[in-house]
Design an enzyme around this catalytic site. Structure first.
Site, short mmCIF file in Angstrom:
data_model
loop_
_atom_site.label_atom_id
_atom_site.label_comp_id
_atom_site.label_asym_id
_atom_site.label_seq_id
_atom_site.Cartn_x
_atom_site.Cartn_y
_atom_site.Cartn_z
N GLU A 77 0.81 -1.22 0.00
CA GLU A 77 0.00 0.00 0.00
C GLU A 77 0.85 1.28 0.00
O GLU A 77 0.35 2.35 0.37
CB GLU A 77 -0.94 0.01 1.21
CG GLU A 77 -2.03 -1.05 1.12
CD GLU A 77 -3.16 -0.76 2.09
OE1 GLU A 77 -4.23 -0.33 1.64
OE2 GLU A 77 -2.94 -0.96 3.30
N HIS A 96 -0.72 5.89 7.36
CA HIS A 96 -1.89 5.06 7.01
C HIS A 96 -2.08 4.06 8.14
O HIS A 96 -1.16 3.32 8.47
CB HIS A 96 -1.68 4.33 5.68
CG HIS A 96 -2.68 3.21 5.51
ND1 HIS A 96 -4.04 3.43 5.54
CD2 HIS A 96 -2.53 1.87 5.37
CE1 HIS A 96 -4.68 2.29 5.40
NE2 HIS A 96 -3.78 1.32 5.30
N HIS A 98 -4.92 1.49 10.70
CA HIS A 98 -6.18 0.76 10.92
C HIS A 98 -6.62 1.04 12.35
O HIS A 98 -7.04 0.15 13.07
CB HIS A 98 -5.99 -0.73 10.68
CG HIS A 98 -5.35 -1.09 9.37
ND1 HIS A 98 -4.66 -2.26 9.17
CD2 HIS A 98 -5.31 -0.41 8.18
CE1 HIS A 98 -4.22 -2.30 7.91
NE2 HIS A 98 -4.57 -1.19 7.29
N HIS A 167 -11.66 -0.13 6.40
CA HIS A 167 -10.23 -0.36 6.29
C HIS A 167 -9.44 0.44 7.34
O HIS A 167 -8.75 -0.14 8.16
CB HIS A 167 -9.79 0.00 4.87
CG HIS A 167 -8.35 -0.21 4.57
ND1 HIS A 167 -7.85 -0.19 3.28
CD2 HIS A 167 -7.27 -0.44 5.36
CE1 HIS A 167 -6.54 -0.40 3.31
NE2 HIS A 167 -6.17 -0.55 4.56
MN MN Z 1 -4.16 -0.79 5.15
#
Ligand code: MN
Length: 253
Positions: A77, A96, A98, A167
């Site tokens: 990613e 990024h 979660h 996500h």
């Molecule tokens: Mn991810």
């Protein structure tokens, strides 16, 4: 701080902090734009943030192509980071995550909004990017190419934060400390909002309060959090560059 060796150490520290503060678990990542080359960014090889070491930090083109050493498999990613740096020249760091308390807001339509002053920089207009809208209902939800990354970056626009449906989220900052700070307080805001809404109607921050707090957030605030979080994970605190006069702000409490 432009010494590249120190910058890489700071990125390792950011990984450890975000893991310890419940923003990253075995997954998720934090990057920095290269301080000497705005067309490159620094990001670990694919590894759990809590165990990342100096030798894991890799360098990439904004397209996600590897530059130089390849100590291991890159994150699939990484395009999230490159696409945001491409779209936002002022952004120097991208997270990024979660972040667990944030996810429920991405799947319920319940709007996340700052309810406590330290959380104001997440903004009063937090979008929720849904990969399904453009890429259909058969993706694995991962942002694995530049087209997906650019769609997410366009959805983020000029904001500090965007949720990613089912996500996680992305958080950006004008420095590594700022992106880490906003990420930590977004997780805390989400947790507090879920608790507060079980008690009744929430009196959120106003747009004017959000704007005033965000504009006043400066170096001293970031240093105070960063020093404490470094101590919690046993990493050395390398003081940042900030002016003690201009650095003080309304949020330094
Ligand atoms: Mn991810």
């Amino acid at each position: 701080m432009t010494d590249i060796a120190s910058v890489r150490e700071e990125l390792v520290t950011a990984n450890r902090i975000l893991a310890n503060e419940n923003v990253l678990d075995s997954f998720g990542h934090v990057s920095m734009r290269h301080p000497h080359d705005p067309g490159h960014f620094l990001l670990s090889r694919a590894r759990a943030p809590e165990v990342i070491e100096l030798g894991d930090i890799m360098e990439f083109e904004l397209t996600g192509d590897i530059v130089g050493a390849e100590p291991g498999k890159p994150y699939s990613e990484r395009f999230i980071h490159g696409a945001i740096y491409e779209a936002r020249p002022e952004v120097m760091s991208v997270v990024h995550n979660h972040s667990p308390s944030v996810i429920p807001f991405s799947v319920t339509g319940r709007q996340m909004r700052p309810l406590m002053h330290m959380c104001a920089p997440i903004g009063g207009d937090i979008p929720n990017w849904d990969i399904r809208t453009k890429f259909g209902d058969c993706t694995n939800l991962l942002v694995t190419n530049m087209a997906m990354g650019r769609d997410l970056a366009a959805h983020l626009g000029g904001r500090n934060v965007s949720l990613m449906r089912g996500h996680g989220s992305v958080v950006v900052g004008r420095s590594l400390r700022e992106a880490v700070f906003t990420s930590v307080y977004m997780e805390l805001n989400a947790d507090m909002q879920i608790k507060a809404q079980t008690m009744g109607k929430i009196n959120f921050l106003s747009d004017g309060e959000i704007e005033a707090i965000t504009a006043g957030r400066k170096g001293f605030t970031f240093e105070r959090g960063w020093e404490n979080w470094c101590n919690r994970v046993g990493r050395p605190y390398l003081p940042g560059e900030w002016d003690i006069g201009e650095g003080y702000s309304q949020t330094d409490r």
